[in-house]
Motif scaffolding. Structure first.
Motif, mmCIF file in Angstrom:
data_model
loop_
_atom_site.group_PDB
_atom_site.id
_atom_site.type_symbol
_atom_site.label_atom_id
_atom_site.label_comp_id
_atom_site.label_asym_id
_atom_site.label_seq_id
_atom_site.Cartn_x
_atom_site.Cartn_y
_atom_site.Cartn_z
ATOM 1 N N GLU A 211 0.851 -1.182 0.000
ATOM 2 C CA GLU A 211 0.000 0.000 0.000
ATOM 3 C C GLU A 211 0.890 1.236 0.000
ATOM 4 O O GLU A 211 1.654 1.450 0.925
ATOM 5 N N ASN B 129 -12.332 8.168 5.062
ATOM 6 C CA ASN B 129 -11.706 7.415 6.126
ATOM 7 C C ASN B 129 -10.202 7.420 5.864
ATOM 8 O O ASN B 129 -9.777 7.149 4.739
ATOM 9 N N MET C 225 -7.941 5.448 6.134
ATOM 10 C CA MET C 225 -7.352 4.257 5.538
ATOM 11 C C MET C 225 -7.767 4.053 4.089
ATOM 12 O O MET C 225 -7.273 3.152 3.412
ATOM 13 N N MET C 226 -8.677 4.863 3.628
ATOM 14 C CA MET C 226 -9.252 4.561 2.321
ATOM 15 C C MET C 226 -8.371 4.955 1.138
ATOM 16 O O MET C 226 -8.408 4.313 0.101
ATOM 17 N N LYS D 71 -5.914 2.191 0.254
ATOM 18 C CA LYS D 71 -6.638 1.018 -0.231
ATOM 19 C C LYS D 71 -7.149 1.237 -1.652
ATOM 20 O O LYS D 71 -7.111 0.342 -2.481
ATOM 21 N N ALA D 72 -7.656 2.417 -1.902
ATOM 22 C CA ALA D 72 -8.193 2.711 -3.227
ATOM 23 C C ALA D 72 -7.091 2.607 -4.272
ATOM 24 O O ALA D 72 -7.338 2.307 -5.425
ATOM 25 N N GLU E 243 -5.016 -1.493 -5.817
ATOM 26 C CA GLU E 243 -5.124 -2.303 -7.024
ATOM 27 C C GLU E 243 -4.130 -1.834 -8.089
ATOM 28 O O GLU E 243 -3.529 -2.620 -8.789
ATOM 29 N N TYR F 166 -0.730 -2.936 -7.166
ATOM 30 C CA TYR F 166 -0.691 -4.380 -7.345
ATOM 31 C C TYR F 166 -0.352 -4.719 -8.792
ATOM 32 O O TYR F 166 0.480 -5.560 -9.077
ATOM 33 N N LYS F 167 -1.002 -3.995 -9.710
ATOM 34 C CA LYS F 167 -0.750 -4.235 -11.119
ATOM 35 C C LYS F 167 0.688 -3.896 -11.506
ATOM 36 O O LYS F 167 1.222 -4.453 -12.445
ATOM 37 N N ASN G 228 -9.909 -2.739 8.099
ATOM 38 C CA ASN G 228 -10.757 -1.633 8.501
ATOM 39 C C ASN G 228 -12.141 -1.860 7.897
ATOM 40 O O ASN G 228 -12.255 -2.172 6.720
ATOM 41 N N MET H 109 -12.908 -0.725 4.449
ATOM 42 C CA MET H 109 -11.990 -1.011 3.354
ATOM 43 C C MET H 109 -12.569 -1.959 2.310
ATOM 44 O O MET H 109 -12.230 -1.875 1.136
ATOM 45 N N LYS I 26 -14.559 -0.091 -0.347
ATOM 46 C CA LYS I 26 -13.676 0.775 -1.125
ATOM 47 C C LYS I 26 -12.827 -0.023 -2.101
ATOM 48 O O LYS I 26 -12.596 0.390 -3.224
ATOM 49 N N ALA I 27 -12.347 -1.155 -1.622
ATOM 50 C CA ALA I 27 -11.503 -1.967 -2.491
ATOM 51 C C ALA I 27 -12.292 -2.441 -3.706
ATOM 52 O O ALA I 27 -11.734 -2.668 -4.765
ATOM 53 N N GLU J 107 -13.619 0.362 -7.454
ATOM 54 C CA GLU J 107 -13.162 0.547 -8.830
ATOM 55 C C GLU J 107 -13.881 -0.405 -9.780
ATOM 56 O O GLU J 107 -14.256 -0.038 -10.884
ATOM 57 N N TYR K 56 -0.302 -8.144 -16.564
ATOM 58 C CA TYR K 56 -0.532 -8.674 -15.226
ATOM 59 C C TYR K 56 -2.020 -8.888 -14.995
ATOM 60 O O TYR K 56 -2.424 -9.858 -14.344
#
Lengths: 677, 677
Positions: free
Chosen positions: A233, A252, A254-255, A258-259, A262, A265-266, B252, B255, B258-259, B262, B423
């Motif tokens: 992250e 939030n 933490m958001m 997290k948003a 992805e 990750y890619k 959280n 989360m 939010k995850a 997308e 990926y």
């Protein structure tokens, strides 16, 4: 090691020709437009006045680099188009940077405005050293243009600060930036200042990169995040701060990370090795092929080539990477970085036309790397690639009027894919089907501007006894051979025309060699000196005329410029059965505006001669007319599939224009690779 | 309105032939394998024992539908392959569902196990009615197979509950499911029970769908989420619960939504209208073209066709949508839903080969819709599409050994795209380059199993005086015409062979008509009755033999089966310059295993005759050998681009096998559309 020095941009006077015209538009339209755009988007305000919750724009963490590139571009124009106003603008911006500088030399607007306590904690993603690199380049350019050292001094203080925190010594961060740039900038600074420490810093970043344990992994561990999963992250504190302040009710803390998870990750690309996205999957000498983010790779290779002057093993690496890139992953336009996914290389012989990426910055990076390779080895293929990239994949990055830009440079356009197809495509401004005024991440426009403004610096190189002419365009230089000042002029409309005249005017008779590149695309050429035909053989793509030159000497080089049909390597599945048309170094394309819809249905008769039509020109280039056939749609009906015997064809002429000028007439179909019989 | 009734699956005895063989593999391998797989993945445990933090699997919110489809598939086999063990298995599962049922009839394992208080709050995403629909289908099938009403009773109680909460009356939720399915299931239940209320429920869902104000928007507003932005956050409470319990330290509560944001964001497709992804962008009669999620669209159209029996205006809509789909968006294999992005349609004439989607379930949905259209109108094109989908896009969904499945059915395969490319591709199991044992979302395997198990139900339809034969395969039926029991047998190895023999054995001489479909692909056919050649003209693709039938009568239909090269509509840019080869209804493809790498470099000489090679067969089908040429790679060198004159070609024979059998020999290249001269 052999080494030729390129003449500096400011020592090459470009009087006209295609590149002269591009420079004028760049000075008069593009650069002023970028100043205006940066004002409007808040970039200058963010630098000068900081950010608070009432400001409407959302700053990006590498805005410093955008401003730096614009300073660099504008600095170049101080010679070609002197302007008090421009100089004051630049001084004003430099003053703002000076004010932003911390007492220990640290200088990054984004971190200063938002989260200075997090500086140097996320080198992988946050572009601090990348921004520093562009500021170095701006400082060098402004110093060279104006003689003023203000920005140079600022940036040197910043480098002291960086050096205190990052480096091989104990207690320092053993790191490097996720986006190479500072390395080539440090080498540029070294060449200007002769300060060995900048060479050493560049060398450190290069040597450290990709070694184990991976720095980016260590950096993540410091945040207790297991990057091997992979699901690191990133915390883009600034973005978080902005959005958090804007919507205190909904957001939030933490958001934000997290948003973005992805996306990150890619970026992790296991099949090419961890951190291949950053060209940090292996020590640089062990890199096997271009991989990951294309611009990152090119900027890294530039620095490796700079350092290769002092290290033969790096030259070996560069040669290997060059072969892998140019023989397997380069578009015919000099576009590179095939994949929209994370702006990266995909794999050998994968060259999709629709849906390709080919970032303008990546072709610029390739151009810059090729120049550095040419310093190391006199091989025309480097200059051929420069020419290929410049006139096609780079120049397509800017509209004819100088005010709109491509980020991704499509190799084929089918508009419905953008208007009706994928939502992902529709929502990503960087892969727009037409040029845009600006982008959410807007690195390309200023990169184009600084390249065009300094393009003269890529024409000529010299060593003690020779002049090397790599790129042809109307221009003149003065240089001393054996102490004799000599004026050299190119009179040509190349690449619109095939004739290049070179006038040599030494103050006294003087002996030196003139090397002329025979373009790789050229099948038939001839060379006359003072109207006398020369019997010359090219070596490594150059012919050499070694003689006593006297006032009024004249070389005439004629490079026959017939349209040629090219086929791609059979391993390139996307181009099977297709051809591309070039005339000289110019790649042509078919556009709907000159033809019809369903361009892909057109089949060129490849045995027929291409007609060069000069009554209608595009920026002075002739259009090409191609005999071919297409389906008689009136005979087809509504069927989706039919027996091949039912298909009727009609004769038709296809028209092609230079690729770099496509999409100047609105949204429409476009093809570079054309079906052929 | 004209209406023919299809003979029920259990009234058609499939003795052999290709579909008989497929049924045997399905009974003996696929269905048992799915029972095992569901056991291993926790599906049965989740239903029977619920979930707690010690369980290792992560349940999916439409697992109920997976089990329902497997019950349905296994139920069909109780007739073709009676088994006490299977029946006990099913009774056991039905008992588990019964235990899960709430006192008010509500029945959804996912909500019951996790978050019963959230039932009916997210119809757009959570598939409650979709699961109910599959349970209805399972209940009907099990009732038809075994006469047992247990599951039927359970599901009827559930429908009472649904009807209490959702419907047009005040105080009810004026909604419908994001994924159509319950509508066609209700019509199936209506046909079995003759209970008008099920017809009315189906009709309500269909009529309500896509009306304004949009239900999905209202539903989101109830959560105070602004869906017009678009950025609706779905809350998959179960997933959240699972993950939350698993990692109480790190997760959280905010989360999870939010995850997933997308993904949901992408589902919103502005260019086709809001909620087009769900075929809910307009009232059903105003739908202009297939759009959004392909399976959702097909299941909806099935129900619309079911209802069209009572409403001519729905038939008009179905006809329009059929034309838009079949004439513009259907692959030659009967694959539909071009786009990997959200499993959806893209736009007319966009038929990418590499990177296509063509979900197995979508072709099954098309097959089911076509059958319903055939009930409404006797036009062979419906059965042609059924045949096209069945033998190509559907059968490719399962491996020859019955134990591995495609979710997306590729139209071209270039393995490096999967091993070295994107990926995103590498991380999505549903677009795997080889068949897989299971998927993260595993709807297709059981859908395939239930279709094959009930395939006899698609062969024959009847009205008072006529028998209609739509699909040809070895099989027999008994039916009473004018009260006279008549046995009809098909003796044929179609589509491997071109001869179909039909034996008619009435107990007494009886007059009725036999309609035989002349396949759309067939150029030359002949028909003999009792060895006497008939002069017949086909009407709407059927020939009709109307006569007094007596014992021992025999029809012989010969459908000439030469390989044919097909071209695609010139508007399909992806297939320009290419052909596809079919023999009868079978689409062929080239695979690396029989040929060479770089299949795209092969150019078929389309004027040459295709050779049918029966010494080597694939599941009894001959291979096809095609004369052609490819590049002489030994002459090519390392260049990426060359003057067309440098390209040398060599003659080569290309070999093609039936498309549906591709990828049974490991990872390799594959092409359906082949370059042609």
């Amino acid at each position: 090691m052999e080494k030729r020095k390129f003449l500096l941009w400011k020592d090459v006077n470009i009087s006209g020709g295609l590149l002269g015209e591009k420079q004028r538009v760049n000075e008069k339209v593009t650069i002023p437009y970028l100043f205006q755009s940066y004002e409007e988007t808040g970039r200058f305000d963010f630098l000068k006045n900081g950010w608070n919750i009432h400001k409407k724009y959302e700053p990006h963490h590498f805005w410093d680099s955008d401003i730096a590139k614009l300073i660099e571009a504008a600095a170049y124009t101080l010679i070609t188009n002197p302007s008090k106003e421009t100089e004051e603008r630049l001084d004003n911006l430099i003053e703002a940077f000076e004010k932003k500088q911390q007492s220990d030399g640290y200088l990054n607007t984004y971190f200063s405005n938002f989260c200075i306590e997090y500086r140097f904690t996320d080198l992988m993603m946050m572009h601090e050293l990348y921004c520093a690199g562009h500021l170095i380049e701006a400082a060098v350019a402004y110093y060279e243009a104006s003689g003023k050292r203000t920005l140079l001094n600022i940036i040197c203080r910043y480098l002291e600060c960086i050096n205190t925190h990052i480096g091989k010594e104990n207690g320092k961060i053993h790191g490097y930036d996720g986006h190479p740039e500072i390395e080539l900038a440090l080498m540029r600074l070294y060449h200007v200042t002769s300060e060995k420490k900048y060479y050493q810093m560049a060398s450190y970043y290069i040597e450290e990169r990709g070694t184990k344990p991976y720095f980016f992994e260590e950096e993540a561990y410091a945040e207790k995040i297991d990057i091997t999963k992979p699901h690191r992250e990133i915390y883009d504190i600034g973005s978080f701060y902005v959005q958090n302040k804007k919507n205190t009710d909904n957001i939030n803390p933490m958001m934000i990370p997290k948003a973005r998870q992805e996306r990150v990750y890619k970026w992790y690309l296991p099949s090419k090795g961890a951190f291949a996205q950053f060209s940090a999957n292996a020590p640089v000498r062990e890199l096997k092929e271009p991989a990951g983010h294309a611009v990152r790779a090119m900027y890294l290779y530039c620095a490796m080539a700079d350092l290769a002057e002092y290290d033969e093993t790096l030259l070996e690496t560069c040669r290997r990477l060059w072969r892998e890139l140019v023989d397997k992953q380069m578009y015919i336009t000099g576009g590179i970085g095939q994949s929209q996914e994370c702006e990266r290389f995909s794999y050998a012989y994968d060259l999709p036309n629709e849906g390709n990426y080919c970032e303008t910055c990546a072709s610029i990076g390739l151009f810059m790397w090729a120049k550095r390779m040419l310093c190391l080895e006199l091989k025309s293929e480097y200059a051929d690639v420069m020419e290929r990239a410049l006139y096609n994949g780079i120049m397509s990055g800017c509209s004819s009027d100088g005010k709109a830009f491509f980020y991704a440079n499509h190799m084929a356009m089918y508009p419905k894919q953008y208007t009706e197809g994928s939502y992902v495509i529709q929502s990503e401004d960087r892969i727009s089907p037409i040029r845009r005024k600006t982008f959410s991440i807007s690195c390309c426009p200023a990169n184009y501007a600084r390249l065009i403004a300094s393009i003269g610096g890529y024409f000529y190189s010299v060593d003690d006894d020779n002049l090397y002419i790599h790129l042809y365009n109307e221009s003149s230089i003065e240089y001393c051979f054996s102490g004799i000042k000599t004026k050299i002029e190119q009179i040509t409309d190349y690449p619109r025309e095939e004739t290049i005249t070179i006038l040599i005017n030494p103050e006294e008779t003087v002996k030196f060699g003139i090397y002329l590149r025979i373009p790789g695309w050229c099948r038939q050429w001839s060379c006359l000196v003072n109207n006398e035909k020369q019997k010359l053989k090219s070596k490594n793509g150059y012919i050499c005329i070694q003689r006593e030159w006297k006032q009024g000497d004249k070389i005439l080089l004629i490079t026959r410029m017939e349209p040629v049909l090219y086929v791609a390597n059979p391993k390139v599945r996307q181009n099977s059965g297709k051809i591309a048309v070039m005339r000289g170094p110019i790649v042509y394309c078919m556009e709907e505006a000159d033809n019809f819809t369903e361009l892909s249905d057109f089949v060129i008769r490849s045995s027929e001669k291409i007609m060069v039509e000069s009554t209608k020109t595009f920026e002075g280039f002739p259009v090409l007319c191609m005999k071919g056939r297409k389906t008689d749609i009136s005979e087809w009906g509504n069927k989706l599939y039919q027996d091949i015997h039912e298909k009727k064809q009609i004769d038709v002429i296809g028209t092609a224009i230079p690729y770099y000028m496509w999409a100047n007439r609105g949204l429409g179909e476009m093809l570079v690779w054309i079906n052929a019989e």
